[in-house]
Design a protein around this motif. Structure first.
Motif, PDB file in Angstrom:
ATOM      1  N   SER A  51       0.850  -1.191   0.000  1.00 19.04           N
ATOM      2  CA  SER A  51       0.000   0.000   0.000  1.00 19.04           C
ATOM      3  C   SER A  51       0.884   1.239   0.000  1.00 19.04           C
ATOM      4  O   SER A  51       2.052   1.180   0.386  1.00 19.04           O
ATOM      5  CB  SER A  51      -0.948   0.009   1.203  1.00 19.04           C
ATOM      6  N   CYS A  52       0.303   2.341  -0.464  1.00 23.91           N
ATOM      7  CA  CYS A  52       1.026   3.610  -0.530  1.00 23.91           C
ATOM      8  C   CYS A  52       0.509   4.522   0.581  1.00 23.91           C
ATOM      9  O   CYS A  52      -0.707   4.632   0.794  1.00 23.91           O
ATOM     10  CB  CYS A  52       0.809   4.268  -1.891  1.00 23.91           C
ATOM     11  N   VAL A  56      -2.933   6.571  -2.690  1.00 26.45           N
ATOM     12  CA  VAL A  56      -3.116   6.277  -4.116  1.00 26.45           C
ATOM     13  C   VAL A  56      -2.918   4.782  -4.344  1.00 26.45           C
ATOM     14  O   VAL A  56      -2.308   4.080  -3.538  1.00 26.45           O
ATOM     15  CB  VAL A  56      -2.151   7.098  -5.017  1.00 26.45           C
ATOM     16  N   ASP A  57      -3.442   4.314  -5.470  1.00 27.85           N
ATOM     17  CA  ASP A  57      -3.304   2.901  -5.809  1.00 27.85           C
ATOM     18  C   ASP A  57      -1.866   2.556  -6.194  1.00 27.85           C
ATOM     19  O   ASP A  57      -1.140   3.390  -6.747  1.00 27.85           O
ATOM     20  CB  ASP A  57      -4.215   2.533  -6.982  1.00 27.85           C
ATOM     21  N   LYS A  78      -7.353  -6.904  -4.331  1.00 26.89           N
ATOM     22  CA  LYS A  78      -7.292  -5.531  -3.831  1.00 26.89           C
ATOM     23  C   LYS A  78      -8.272  -5.415  -2.675  1.00 26.89           C
ATOM     24  O   LYS A  78      -9.411  -5.841  -2.776  1.00 26.89           O
ATOM     25  CB  LYS A  78      -7.636  -4.547  -4.942  1.00 26.89           C
ATOM     26  N   GLY A  81      -6.966   0.186   0.122  1.00 25.14           N
ATOM     27  CA  GLY A  81      -5.778   0.748  -0.507  1.00 25.14           C
ATOM     28  C   GLY A  81      -4.623  -0.234  -0.616  1.00 25.14           C
ATOM     29  O   GLY A  81      -3.540   0.140  -1.054  1.00 25.14           O
ATOM     30  N   THR A  82      -4.841  -1.490  -0.217  1.00 26.96           N
ATOM     31  CA  THR A  82      -3.783  -2.505  -0.252  1.00 26.96           C
ATOM     32  C   THR A  82      -4.037  -3.478  -1.399  1.00 26.96           C
ATOM     33  O   THR A  82      -5.154  -3.955  -1.577  1.00 26.96           O
ATOM     34  CB  THR A  82      -3.726  -3.282   1.079  1.00 26.96           C
ATOM     35  N   THR A  83      -2.991  -3.752  -2.147  1.00 30.12           N
ATOM     36  CA  THR A  83      -3.089  -4.730  -3.229  1.00 30.12           C
ATOM     37  C   THR A  83      -2.143  -5.877  -2.930  1.00 30.12           C
ATOM     38  O   THR A  83      -0.985  -5.654  -2.566  1.00 30.12           O
ATOM     39  CB  THR A  83      -2.732  -4.097  -4.595  1.00 30.12           C
ATOM     40  N   CYS A 101       3.751   3.920  -6.883  1.00 30.77           N
ATOM     41  CA  CYS A 101       2.565   4.513  -6.263  1.00 30.77           C
ATOM     42  C   CYS A 101       2.009   5.568  -7.204  1.00 30.77           C
ATOM     43  O   CYS A 101       2.679   6.549  -7.518  1.00 30.77           O
ATOM     44  CB  CYS A 101       2.925   5.128  -4.908  1.00 30.77           C
TER      45      CYS A 101
END
Length: 145
Positions: A51-52, A56-57, A78, A81-83, A101
């Motif tokens: 995550s950023c 942001v994604d 996803k 905000g965490t992938t 990011c």
């Protein structure tokens, strides 16, 4: 050959016949030993939840492998905000996670990079507001749940 009578006294039998065979045998044994002592490929599937800090994604993730086999990780899930990304390292060992990011998969707004580690699972928070070109912003490992 004997210069006096034209007979062979056996002196160059080793260099003429046995030396090439000895060299060939040494080469074959050397190749066999090399093959037996080469490191074996030990693939390792790693997972990173990235995550950023800005929210942001994550555009994409590159895995930089210490022992070779670097490449793009695959986004599999996803959650806010965490992938979650997975990647199959061809050789077990240390690796860095480099995440973008914001931006696109091939043009990151803020490049980030983690420290090297060899864990199979990592949770990373990338401090993209700290990005100052040309150096990537740091990603820190968070405790795993």
């Amino acid at each position: 050959m004997n210069a006096d009578d034209g007979s062979d006294d056996g002196r160059d039998t080793f260099t003429g016949k046995w030396l090439p065979l000895t060299i060939l045998l040494v080469l074959v044994v050397g190749w066999i030993l090399l093959i037996l002592t080469l490191p074996k490929a030990t693939p390792l599937v790693i997972t990173a939840d990235v995550s950023c800090r800005s929210g942001v994604d994550v555009a994409s993730v590159w895995i930089e492998a210490a022992r070779g086999g670097s490449g793009w990780a695959t986004a599999v899930k996803k959650d806010g905000g965490t992938t979650r990304y997975t990647y199959k390292l061809p050789f077990a060992g240390g690796y860095e996670v480099r995440a973008g990011c914001g931006g696109t998969s091939d043009n990151w707004s803020a490049p980030t990079s983690s420290r090297a580690d060899d864990a199979v699972y990592r949770r990373l928070l990338c401090d993209d507001p700290a990005y100052r070109a040309p150096n990537p912003a740091p990603c820190v490992d968070l405790p795993t749940r």
